[in-house]
Design a protein around this motif. Structure first.
Motif, PDB file in Angstrom:
ATOM      1  N   HIS A  19      55.513  79.218  -6.862  1.00  0.00           N
ATOM      2  CA  HIS A  19      54.260  79.851  -7.280  1.00  0.00           C
ATOM      3  C   HIS A  19      53.246  79.824  -6.146  1.00  0.00           C
ATOM      4  CE1 HIS A  19      53.566  75.556  -8.033  1.00  0.00           C
ATOM      5  NE2 HIS A  19      52.303  75.825  -7.769  1.00  0.00           N
ATOM      6  N   VAL A  20      52.313  80.757  -6.227  1.00  0.00           N
ATOM      7  CA  VAL A  20      51.168  80.821  -5.326  1.00  0.00           C
ATOM      8  C   VAL A  20      49.934  80.617  -6.191  1.00  0.00           C
ATOM      9  CG1 VAL A  20      49.806  82.296  -3.786  1.00  0.00           C
ATOM     10  CG2 VAL A  20      52.304  82.402  -3.703  1.00  0.00           C
ATOM     11  N   THR A  21      49.129  79.612  -5.868  1.00  0.00           N
ATOM     12  CA  THR A  21      47.893  79.392  -6.627  1.00  0.00           C
ATOM     13  C   THR A  21      46.858  80.426  -6.186  1.00  0.00           C
ATOM     14  OG1 THR A  21      48.382  77.039  -6.845  1.00  0.00           O
ATOM     15  CG2 THR A  21      46.082  77.719  -7.191  1.00  0.00           C
ATOM     16  N   LEU A  22      46.279  81.129  -7.160  1.00  0.00           N
ATOM     17  CA  LEU A  22      45.312  82.190  -6.888  1.00  0.00           C
ATOM     18  C   LEU A  22      43.878  81.684  -6.917  1.00  0.00           C
ATOM     19  CD1 LEU A  22      46.902  84.938  -9.172  1.00  0.00           C
ATOM     20  CD2 LEU A  22      47.308  84.537  -6.721  1.00  0.00           C
ATOM     21  N   LEU A  23      43.590  80.795  -7.877  1.00  0.00           N
ATOM     22  CA  LEU A  23      42.251  80.233  -8.028  1.00  0.00           C
ATOM     23  C   LEU A  23      42.318  79.109  -9.049  1.00  0.00           C
ATOM     24  CD1 LEU A  23      41.113  81.417 -10.984  1.00  0.00           C
ATOM     25  CD2 LEU A  23      40.728  83.443  -9.613  1.00  0.00           C
ATOM     26  N   TYR A  24      41.230  78.356  -9.179  1.00  0.00           N
ATOM     27  CA  TYR A  24      41.113  77.287 -10.185  1.00  0.00           C
ATOM     28  C   TYR A  24      39.950  77.646 -11.092  1.00  0.00           C
ATOM     29  CZ  TYR A  24      44.145  74.466  -7.209  1.00  0.00           C
ATOM     30  OH  TYR A  24      45.203  73.991  -6.471  1.00  0.00           O
ATOM     31  N   ASP A  25      40.190  77.679 -12.411  1.00  0.00           N
ATOM     32  CA  ASP A  25      39.133  78.069 -13.334  1.00  0.00           C
ATOM     33  C   ASP A  25      39.314  77.302 -14.649  1.00  0.00           C
ATOM     34  OD1 ASP A  25      37.030  80.506 -13.472  1.00  0.00           O
ATOM     35  OD2 ASP A  25      37.866  80.135 -15.466  1.00  0.00           O
ATOM     36  N   GLY A  26      38.228  77.122 -15.369  1.00  0.00           N
ATOM     37  CA  GLY A  26      38.276  76.433 -16.646  1.00  0.00           C
ATOM     38  C   GLY A  26      38.906  77.259 -17.748  1.00  0.00           C
ATOM     39  N   HIS A  27      38.923  78.578 -17.587  1.00  0.00           N
ATOM     40  CA  HIS A  27      39.496  79.479 -18.588  1.00  0.00           C
ATOM     41  C   HIS A  27      41.009  79.528 -18.419  1.00  0.00           C
ATOM     42  CE1 HIS A  27      39.551  82.798 -21.408  1.00  0.00           C
ATOM     43  NE2 HIS A  27      40.270  83.503 -20.550  1.00  0.00           N
ATOM     44  N   ARG A  28      41.735  79.364 -19.503  1.00  0.00           N
ATOM     45  CA  ARG A  28      43.197  79.377 -19.446  1.00  0.00           C
ATOM     46  C   ARG A  28      43.727  80.787 -19.709  1.00  0.00           C
ATOM     47  NH1 ARG A  28      47.420  75.160 -20.665  1.00  0.00           N
ATOM     48  NH2 ARG A  28      49.263  76.439 -20.844  1.00  0.00           N
ATOM     49  N   ILE A  29      44.680  81.215 -18.868  1.00  0.00           N
ATOM     50  CA  ILE A  29      45.320  82.517 -19.019  1.00  0.00           C
ATOM     51  C   ILE A  29      46.765  82.286 -19.460  1.00  0.00           C
ATOM     52  CG2 ILE A  29      45.969  84.669 -17.836  1.00  0.00           C
ATOM     53  CD1 ILE A  29      42.960  84.215 -17.778  1.00  0.00           C
ATOM     54  N   ALA A  30      47.163  82.920 -20.559  1.00  0.00           N
ATOM     55  CA  ALA A  30      48.544  82.795 -21.040  1.00  0.00           C
ATOM     56  C   ALA A  30      49.490  83.542 -20.103  1.00  0.00           C
ATOM     57  CB  ALA A  30      48.653  83.378 -22.444  1.00  0.00           C
ATOM     58  N   ARG A  31      50.752  83.102 -20.088  1.00  0.00           N
ATOM     59  CA  ARG A  31      51.757  83.731 -19.226  1.00  0.00           C
ATOM     60  C   ARG A  31      51.867  85.213 -19.552  1.00  0.00           C
ATOM     61  NH1 ARG A  31      57.862  81.549 -18.430  1.00  0.00           N
ATOM     62  NH2 ARG A  31      56.676  79.872 -17.493  1.00  0.00           N
ATOM     63  N   GLN A  32      51.879  86.032 -18.500  1.00  0.00           N
ATOM     64  CA  GLN A  32      52.056  87.472 -18.671  1.00  0.00           C
ATOM     65  C   GLN A  32      52.675  88.072 -17.417  1.00  0.00           C
ATOM     66  OE1 GLN A  32      47.895  89.474 -18.356  1.00  0.00           O
ATOM     67  NE2 GLN A  32      47.557  87.416 -19.186  1.00  0.00           N
ATOM     68  N   SER A  33      53.404  89.141 -17.612  1.00  0.00           N
ATOM     69  CA  SER A  33      54.050  89.824 -16.493  1.00  0.00           C
ATOM     70  C   SER A  33      53.037  90.637 -15.707  1.00  0.00           C
ATOM     71  CB  SER A  33      55.143  90.763 -17.003  1.00  0.00           C
ATOM     72  OG  SER A  33      56.158  90.018 -17.630  1.00  0.00           O
ATOM     73  N   VAL A  34      53.291  90.741 -14.410  1.00  0.00           N
ATOM     74  CA  VAL A  34      52.505  91.594 -13.523  1.00  0.00           C
ATOM     75  C   VAL A  34      53.492  92.375 -12.657  1.00  0.00           C
ATOM     76  CG1 VAL A  34      50.441  90.120 -13.455  1.00  0.00           C
ATOM     77  CG2 VAL A  34      52.264  89.788 -11.756  1.00  0.00           C
ATOM     78  N   GLU A  35      52.994  93.377 -11.966  1.00  0.00           N
ATOM     79  CA  GLU A  35      53.850  94.103 -11.036  1.00  0.00           C
ATOM     80  C   GLU A  35      54.392  93.110 -10.007  1.00  0.00           C
ATOM     81  OE1 GLU A  35      53.479  97.570  -7.684  1.00  0.00           O
ATOM     82  OE2 GLU A  35      52.139  97.669  -9.421  1.00  0.00           O
ATOM     83  N   PRO A  36      55.708  93.069  -9.812  1.00  0.00           N
ATOM     84  CA  PRO A  36      56.285  92.074  -8.903  1.00  0.00           C
ATOM     85  C   PRO A  36      55.736  92.170  -7.476  1.00  0.00           C
ATOM     86  CG  PRO A  36      58.002  93.088 -10.223  1.00  0.00           C
ATOM     87  CD  PRO A  36      56.738  93.872 -10.470  1.00  0.00           C
ATOM     88  N   VAL A  37      55.542  91.010  -6.892  1.00  0.00           N
ATOM     89  CA  VAL A  37      55.162  90.892  -5.489  1.00  0.00           C
ATOM     90  C   VAL A  37      56.352  90.240  -4.795  1.00  0.00           C
ATOM     91  CG1 VAL A  37      53.578  89.823  -3.836  1.00  0.00           C
ATOM     92  CG2 VAL A  37      52.716  90.628  -6.062  1.00  0.00           C
ATOM     93  N   ALA A  38      56.922  90.947  -3.828  1.00  0.00           N
ATOM     94  CA  ALA A  38      58.119  90.436  -3.157  1.00  0.00           C
ATOM     95  C   ALA A  38      57.943  90.494  -1.650  1.00  0.00           C
ATOM     96  CB  ALA A  38      59.335  91.250  -3.580  1.00  0.00           C
ATOM     97  N   TRP A  39      58.550  89.528  -0.972  1.00  0.00           N
ATOM     98  CA  TRP A  39      58.583  89.537   0.484  1.00  0.00           C
ATOM     99  C   TRP A  39      59.766  88.710   0.955  1.00  0.00           C
ATOM    100  CZ3 TRP A  39      55.350  86.005  -1.884  1.00  0.00           C
ATOM    101  CH2 TRP A  39      55.325  84.690  -1.409  1.00  0.00           C
ATOM    102  N   THR A  40      60.097  88.859   2.223  1.00  0.00           N
ATOM    103  CA  THR A  40      61.131  88.057   2.839  1.00  0.00           C
ATOM    104  C   THR A  40      60.444  87.105   3.809  1.00  0.00           C
ATOM    105  OG1 THR A  40      62.767  89.812   2.627  1.00  0.00           O
ATOM    106  CG2 THR A  40      63.237  88.085   4.245  1.00  0.00           C
ATOM    107  N   ALA A  41      60.556  85.806   3.529  1.00  0.00           N
ATOM    108  CA  ALA A  41      59.948  84.793   4.394  1.00  0.00           C
ATOM    109  C   ALA A  41      60.889  84.543   5.569  1.00  0.00           C
ATOM    110  CB  ALA A  41      59.705  83.507   3.611  1.00  0.00           C
ATOM    111  N   ARG A  42      60.348  84.659   6.767  1.00  0.00           N
ATOM    112  CA  ARG A  42      61.145  84.502   7.976  1.00  0.00           C
ATOM    113  C   ARG A  42      60.857  83.199   8.706  1.00  0.00           C
ATOM    114  NH1 ARG A  42      63.771  88.930   7.829  1.00  0.00           N
ATOM    115  NH2 ARG A  42      62.855  90.866   7.093  1.00  0.00           N
ATOM    116  N   GLU A  43      60.002  82.369   8.094  1.00  0.00           N
ATOM    117  CA  GLU A  43      59.704  81.047   8.648  1.00  0.00           C
ATOM    118  C   GLU A  43      59.114  80.176   7.555  1.00  0.00           C
ATOM    119  OE1 GLU A  43      56.820  81.553  11.792  1.00  0.00           O
ATOM    120  OE2 GLU A  43      55.183  81.766  10.382  1.00  0.00           O
TER     121      GLU A  43
END
Length: 191
Positions: free
Chosen positions: A144-168
């Protein structure tokens, strides 16, 4: 040492942490940052998104220290230098707030463990164990990538996939409470 620098246990308060990370390439980091900004507006969140240059997936967290011991850094560098794996495919396709004891919960972009990502996490973990640095592992690796920290809780939901190839991958020192990262070493993932 004053009270601000000492924990209740009498031990010095941690000032730094050390971890291995995968960073997205610049265009992918910009996409993730845009997603975080959009989610902040859509969900009326107050927290500021994490800057694009700090967005990462933690492979292994090595701990928090009051000054990272030189031997731990040297052992971590040695373990990292022994990884000989190809580039890693990453796909993150959902958001959710992780639960925790803090008032502000991490809102993360997460996904499943791809075969190549699982191989890197496992291989690096075994090399750290051999080097005498037991990483602080969760029972199940959850990229996972942490986007931000907030007091409001967001339930799990799908988003448009973000994909990449890590080379290091990188060994990173975090200055706690200062929102600063220092990349201590990088290693290529080569075919």
């Amino acid at each position: 040492m004053d009270d601000d620098q000492t924990e209740r246990s009498g031990q010095p308060r941690p000032t730094e942490s050390l971890f291995f990370a995968l960073y997205p390439d610049a265009p992918t980091a910009a996409r993730i940052a845009e997603l975080a900004a959009r989610l902040r507006i859509e969900h009326k969140l107050k927290a500021k998104p994490i800057p694009a240059d700090r967005l990462h997936i933690t492979l292994h967290y090595l701990g928090a220290f009051s000054g990272v011991p030189a031997d731990v850094t040297a052992q971590a560098r040695a373990a990292g230098s022994r990884v000989a794996l190809p580039p890693v495919d990453v796909t993150l396709e959902r958001i959710e707030s992780f639960s925790g004891r803090r008032a502000k919960r991490p809102l993360v972009l997460s996904g499943e463990v791809t075969e190549s990502l699982g191989a890197l996490e496992h291989t690096l973990g075994a090399l750290l164990d051999t080097a005498g640095i037991p990483p602080r592992r969760h029972p199940r690796f959850s990229p996972h990538v942490t986007l931000l920290y907030d007091g409001h809780r967001i339930a799990r939901q799908s988003v448009e996939p973000v994909a990449w190839t890590a080379r290091e991958f990188a060994l990173v020192r975090s200055l706690l409470g200062k929102s600063q990262y220092e990349v201590l070493a990088r290693w290529p993932l080569v075919p």
